[in-house]
Design a protein around this motif. Structure first.
Motif, PDB file in Angstrom:
ATOM      1  N   VAL A 172      -0.421 -12.485  -7.695  1.00  0.00           N
ATOM      2  CA  VAL A 172      -0.128 -13.220  -6.460  1.00  0.00           C
ATOM      3  C   VAL A 172       1.369 -13.240  -6.196  1.00  0.00           C
ATOM      4  CG1 VAL A 172      -0.200 -15.472  -5.355  1.00  0.00           C
ATOM      5  CG2 VAL A 172      -2.207 -14.633  -6.581  1.00  0.00           C
TER       6      VAL A 172
ATOM      7  N   GLN B  76       2.493  -9.924  -4.987  1.00  0.00           N
ATOM      8  CA  GLN B  76       2.138  -9.720  -3.584  1.00  0.00           C
ATOM      9  C   GLN B  76       3.040 -10.520  -2.654  1.00  0.00           C
ATOM     10  OE1 GLN B  76      -2.011 -10.635  -3.211  1.00  0.00           O
ATOM     11  NE2 GLN B  76      -2.701  -8.869  -4.433  1.00  0.00           N
ATOM     12  N   GLU B  77       3.278 -11.797  -3.034  1.00  0.00           N
ATOM     13  CA  GLU B  77       4.143 -12.620  -2.203  1.00  0.00           C
ATOM     14  C   GLU B  77       5.564 -12.071  -2.168  1.00  0.00           C
ATOM     15  OE1 GLU B  77       3.403 -15.099  -0.251  1.00  0.00           O
ATOM     16  OE2 GLU B  77       1.282 -14.907  -0.754  1.00  0.00           O
TER      17      GLU B  77
ATOM     18  N   LYS C  12       5.519  -9.173   0.073  1.00  0.00           N
ATOM     19  CA  LYS C  12       5.509  -9.603   1.463  1.00  0.00           C
ATOM     20  C   LYS C  12       6.879 -10.122   1.890  1.00  0.00           C
ATOM     21  CE  LYS C  12       0.619 -10.866   1.672  1.00  0.00           C
ATOM     22  NZ  LYS C  12      -0.334 -11.985   1.855  1.00  0.00           N
ATOM     23  N   MET C  13       7.460 -10.964   1.013  1.00  0.00           N
ATOM     24  CA  MET C  13       8.784 -11.495   1.326  1.00  0.00           C
ATOM     25  C   MET C  13       9.808 -10.382   1.433  1.00  0.00           C
ATOM     26  SD  MET C  13       8.894 -14.960  -0.966  1.00  0.00           S
ATOM     27  CE  MET C  13      10.573 -15.278  -0.492  1.00  0.00           C
TER      28      MET C  13
END
Length: 318
Positions: free
Chosen positions: A85, A88-89, A92-93
């Protein structure tokens, strides 16, 4: 002598004695083992407790091992899940930051271009402003020079009229004789006017075509002294009327003044209005100059332009 073993009897035929020498060796050995087991045998409850304890310890150890394995597995799974997670974050960031940075870079480039364009325009404006300021300075200097020249021209025009008088509000007649009227004027104001002292006499149209009053009469004398004496005599005579000059028709007040230029007439009109608004008592003309006095004891000052008209009268009032 005490016996260790009870004697054999018919009532207890199963009792056997280990010290019987007639028994075989194998039997004697088996009996000895049985005797030894009987000596070491423990109570049944203690054995059960021991077994139970062993089983419980084994089960507890197994459960602890499973618990540790399960906890380790769960922890590892959770860590992997959390790590996934987070990755992924972070991804994305990272993408968002990269997009934002690219957008910011584009906006910065746009802003830089706009700033450069603005600076170029500012430089252009500054150059044009400098040119305009130079022109304004030149224009101001030229305007001052023009004003000085205009004042000189006005002074020369007024000086050229220093021999003239202007008779205002004298009724017009088609068959009028201005020389006769002028001679009659001299008689009324008790200052005789000789025809030899007159250079010219005529009416002049008004500057404003909408003015319905009679045209003014301009009289030019041979000397300024004659002109000044006639004006002084006319001012000393109060309420000069047209009927006293033998002019037929509606009786009108007649005024004898210095002959002013168009500029000085306008200034004199504005000066009288400003003086009236500020409660000034006297406004008159002498030698082409407008003079103002607030009261009988106030100082006299001259008004030569529109700026003097407003500033001097207001300052004198204060």
């Amino acid at each position: 002598m005490m016996q260790r073993s009870p004697p054999a009897s018919s009532s207890n035929p199963q009792v056997k004695y280990l010290s019987n020498p007639d028994l075989p060796e194998s039997v004697r050995s088996a009996n000895n083992s049985f005797i030894n087991m009987r000596k070491r045998r423990q109570p049944e409850s203690e054995i059960n407790d021991s077994i139970i304890n062993v089983i419980e310890n084994t089960i507890e150890k197994k459960l602890n091992d499973w618990k540790d394995d399960l906890s380790s597995a769960i922890t590892e799974s959770v860590l992997k899940s959390v790590q996934s997670v987070i990755e992924q974050e972070v991804k994305k960031m990272s993408l968002s930051i990269r997009d934002s940075f690219e957008e910011l870079s584009v906006r910065f480039n746009t802003f830089e271009k706009s700033l450069q364009f603005t600076m170029e325009r500012q430089d252009t404006f500054e150059k044009r402003l400098e040119e305009v300021e130079k022109k304004i300075k030149l224009n101001v200097a030229e305007e001052r020079q023009i004003q000085i020249l205009q004042d000189k021209v006005d002074a020369m025009e007024q000086q050229a009229r220093s021999y003239n008088i202007e008779i205002a509000n004298l009724p017009e007649r088609r068959d009028e004789n201005l020389l006769v009227i002028l001679e009659k004027l001299g008689c009324v104001i008790k200052h005789p006017i000789n025809v030899q002292d007159i250079v010219s006499i005529h009416r002049v149209p008004h500057m404003e075509k909408t003015n319905n009053r009679p045209k003014n009469v301009i009289v030019r004398f041979t000397t300024k002294i004659i002109r000044d004496n006639i004006i002084a005599a006319a001012r000393a005579f109060k309420e000069l009327k047209s009927d006293k000059l033998l002019v037929s028709g509606t009786i009108q007040n007649v005024y004898v003044n210095e002959h002013l230029t168009a500029k000085n007439k306008q200034l004199f009109r504005c000066c009288r209005e400003e003086a009236k608004n500020n409660n000034f008592k006297y406004v008159w003309i002498k030698n082409g100059t407008i003079l103002v006095r607030q009261t009988d004891n106030s100082p006299i000052f001259a008004v030569r332009n529109q700026q003097d008209d407003k500033n001097k009268i207001k300052s004198q009032k204060c």
